[in-house]
Design a protein around this motif. Structure first.
Motif, PDB file in Angstrom:
ATOM      1  N   ASP A  57       4.213  22.398 -26.762  1.00 43.13           N
ATOM      2  CA  ASP A  57       4.392  21.337 -25.760  1.00 43.13           C
ATOM      3  C   ASP A  57       5.224  21.924 -24.628  1.00 43.13           C
ATOM      4  O   ASP A  57       6.443  22.016 -24.717  1.00 43.13           O
ATOM      5  CB  ASP A  57       5.088  20.132 -26.401  1.00 43.13           C
ATOM      6  N   VAL A  58       4.543  22.347 -23.572  1.00 41.97           N
ATOM      7  CA  VAL A  58       5.190  23.071 -22.472  1.00 41.97           C
ATOM      8  C   VAL A  58       5.520  22.071 -21.363  1.00 41.97           C
ATOM      9  O   VAL A  58       4.620  21.572 -20.683  1.00 41.97           O
ATOM     10  CB  VAL A  58       4.280  24.195 -21.950  1.00 41.97           C
ATOM     11  N   LYS A  59       6.798  21.805 -21.195  1.00 40.99           N
ATOM     12  CA  LYS A  59       7.235  20.801 -20.216  1.00 40.99           C
ATOM     13  C   LYS A  59       7.684  21.475 -18.922  1.00 40.99           C
ATOM     14  O   LYS A  59       8.446  22.438 -18.950  1.00 40.99           O
ATOM     15  CB  LYS A  59       8.367  19.965 -20.811  1.00 40.99           C
ATOM     16  N   PRO A  60       7.220  20.978 -17.786  1.00 41.93           N
ATOM     17  CA  PRO A  60       7.545  21.611 -16.503  1.00 41.93           C
ATOM     18  C   PRO A  60       8.964  21.302 -16.052  1.00 41.93           C
ATOM     19  O   PRO A  60       9.547  20.284 -16.436  1.00 41.93           O
ATOM     20  CB  PRO A  60       6.522  20.979 -15.561  1.00 41.93           C
ATOM     21  N   GLN A  61       9.506  22.176 -15.223  1.00 37.20           N
ATOM     22  CA  GLN A  61      10.829  21.924 -14.661  1.00 37.20           C
ATOM     23  C   GLN A  61      10.778  20.818 -13.619  1.00 37.20           C
ATOM     24  O   GLN A  61      11.724  20.035 -13.486  1.00 37.20           O
ATOM     25  CB  GLN A  61      11.389  23.208 -14.035  1.00 37.20           C
ATOM     26  N   PRO A  98      -2.644  22.496 -28.867  1.00 33.87           N
ATOM     27  CA  PRO A  98      -2.707  22.432 -30.334  1.00 33.87           C
ATOM     28  C   PRO A  98      -3.408  23.646 -30.936  1.00 33.87           C
ATOM     29  O   PRO A  98      -4.287  24.247 -30.316  1.00 33.87           O
ATOM     30  CB  PRO A  98      -3.532  21.162 -30.603  1.00 33.87           C
ATOM     31  N   ASP A  99      -3.003  23.996 -32.148  1.00 35.91           N
ATOM     32  CA  ASP A  99      -3.809  24.841 -33.034  1.00 35.91           C
ATOM     33  C   ASP A  99      -4.484  23.901 -34.025  1.00 35.91           C
ATOM     34  O   ASP A  99      -3.801  23.196 -34.780  1.00 35.91           O
ATOM     35  CB  ASP A  99      -2.925  25.824 -33.816  1.00 35.91           C
ATOM     36  N   GLN A 121      -9.356  13.360 -34.145  1.00 38.46           N
ATOM     37  CA  GLN A 121      -8.326  12.453 -34.663  1.00 38.46           C
ATOM     38  C   GLN A 121      -6.993  13.175 -34.827  1.00 38.46           C
ATOM     39  O   GLN A 121      -5.936  12.639 -34.472  1.00 38.46           O
ATOM     40  CB  GLN A 121      -8.758  11.868 -36.003  1.00 38.46           C
ATOM     41  N   ASN A 122      -7.052  14.386 -35.370  1.00 40.30           N
ATOM     42  CA  ASN A 122      -5.823  15.168 -35.533  1.00 40.30           C
ATOM     43  C   ASN A 122      -5.165  15.440 -34.180  1.00 40.30           C
ATOM     44  O   ASN A 122      -3.934  15.372 -34.039  1.00 40.30           O
ATOM     45  CB  ASN A 122      -6.133  16.503 -36.218  1.00 40.30           C
ATOM     46  N   LEU A 127      -0.879  13.918 -29.732  1.00 36.53           N
ATOM     47  CA  LEU A 127      -0.541  13.213 -28.491  1.00 36.53           C
ATOM     48  C   LEU A 127       0.283  11.966 -28.779  1.00 36.53           C
ATOM     49  O   LEU A 127       1.240  11.661 -28.054  1.00 36.53           O
ATOM     50  CB  LEU A 127      -1.815  12.836 -27.733  1.00 36.53           C
ATOM     51  N   ASP A 128      -0.072  11.244 -29.832  1.00 42.40           N
ATOM     52  CA  ASP A 128       0.681  10.037 -30.192  1.00 42.40           C
ATOM     53  C   ASP A 128       2.123  10.389 -30.539  1.00 42.40           C
ATOM     54  O   ASP A 128       3.060   9.678 -30.155  1.00 42.40           O
ATOM     55  CB  ASP A 128       0.025   9.326 -31.372  1.00 42.40           C
ATOM     56  N   LYS A 129       2.310  11.488 -31.256  1.00 42.23           N
ATOM     57  CA  LYS A 129       3.660  11.873 -31.667  1.00 42.23           C
ATOM     58  C   LYS A 129       4.543  12.189 -30.469  1.00 42.23           C
ATOM     59  O   LYS A 129       5.718  11.830 -30.438  1.00 42.23           O
ATOM     60  CB  LYS A 129       3.613  13.085 -32.599  1.00 42.23           C
TER      61      LYS A 129
END
Length: 332
Positions: A57-61, A98-99, A121-122, A127-129
């Motif tokens: 989960d790569v979050k931008p600055q 995701p992997d 679904q996985n 995304l839900d988490k």
């Protein structure tokens, strides 16, 4: 002149040996292989199995409020999206990678029935988490089939869909004889470095190899050195069966969101092509034709054709891949 010829001969002989020397045994969940970004996990209960699914989960600055999800192909994992993810993150996008179960750093199991619906679904569970309710979805190769299935199942989540040299643009079952899971399994048990590289050289890169491609061969070949490689081989067999028996080509017309097709024109990938009748083999995996046919099937589609590019545009011709992707994400 004689020295030049001798040196050239040495290079030709030494290169494959050098590539082989880089091989090392890899853990079933790539425990000893470092990914470019921190890896997180969710636990899933699937058909009586408790499995772990990895993701980055790569979050931008400087967030722009948008998310892009990157879905890997059959013979790859999320790590090969590194350059794409860094570039998108620098442009403000949150990037989720995701992997899938059976791949990369996620659990390997021989006891579940794989389907694209299950993988979708996985993926939605990831995304839900992390609290993502809207995302653009980019899928490459097998990831293109999964991205299409995800978009069909979750149109309210999928803002835009990008397919980079996806497989499944044709239904191989019409020409290629069926192989059982046992058949695929026997084939996978016999894999080694040379066979893996030869396949990628011929079908992915149209016999135009660069040393930087070796790292993606070495991951698959490194697994073959593991004493439990049979688990990897069985996963590969099960997922090959999923790909072969679950085409998405008949449902492209049901896609409602904007779609971008990025198609390397040298790609000739087709599952089971060698087992098709000789007169048909040359017609399978013809991506210039398949890209245009697919664009015609999708109501709101754009097509970017990349001349002299093979199966992996984001690896082989990154600058030519990222520009139409960024333009598409930014526009509309």
């Amino acid at each position: 002149m004689k020295r030049v010829l001798l040196f050239s001969l040495f290079i030709l002989i030494a290169t494959p040996v050098a590539a082989q020397e880089k091989l090392r045994e890899l853990g079933l969940m790539l425990e000893n292989y470092e990914y470019p970004f921190p890896v997180e996990y969710i636990t899933l209960s699937i058909q009586g199995e408790h499995l772990i699914m990895a993701y980055m989960d790569v979050k931008p600055q400087k967030p722009n409020g948008k998310t892009v999800m990157l879905l890997h192909g059959k013979n790859f994992n999320g790590a090969y999206w590194e350059q794409t993810a860094r570039d998108l993150s620098n442009s403000g996008y949150r990037v989720v990678i995701p992997d899938q179960i059976g791949f990369g750093k996620s659990s390997k199991t021989t006891n579940i029935q794989y389907s694209f619906q299950l993988l979708a679904q996985n993926t939605k569970a990831v995304l839900d988490k992390i609290g993502v309710s809207k995302t653009s979805v980019l899928g490459h190769s097998m990831g293109g089939m999964l991205a299409t299935r995800f978009a069909l199942m979750y149109p309210e989540v999928t803002e835009k869909l990008i397919l980079a040299n996806p497989i499944g643009l044709e239904d191989w079952k019409l020409w290629v004889p069926y192989q059982s899971v046992d058949d695929w399994y026997k084939q996978e048990l016999n894999q080694d470095y040379e066979k893996i590289k030869q396949y990628q050289l011929q079908f992915y890169f149209d016999n135009q190899w660069k040393p930087e491609y070796d790292k993606w061969v070495n991951i698959l070949a490194g697994w073959t050195l593991n004493k439990d490689y049979a688990v990897i081989a069985k996963n590969a067999a099960l997922t090959y069966d999923m790909i072969f028996t679950q085409p998405v080509v008949y449902e492209f017309g049901n896609l409602q969101m904007p779609v971008l097709l990025i198609i390397g024109q040298r790609d000739r990938t087709a599952l089971g092509k060698a087992k098709a009748p000789k007169e048909v083999q040359g017609q399978l995996g013809n991506y210039p034709v398949l890209g245009r046919k697919t664009k015609a099937l999708i109501k709101n589609a754009q097509l970017t054709e990349l001349d002299n590019v093979g199966h992996l545009p984001h690896i082989e011709a990154y600058d030519r891949f990222i520009k139409p992707l960024k333009d598409f994400l930014k526009n509309q």
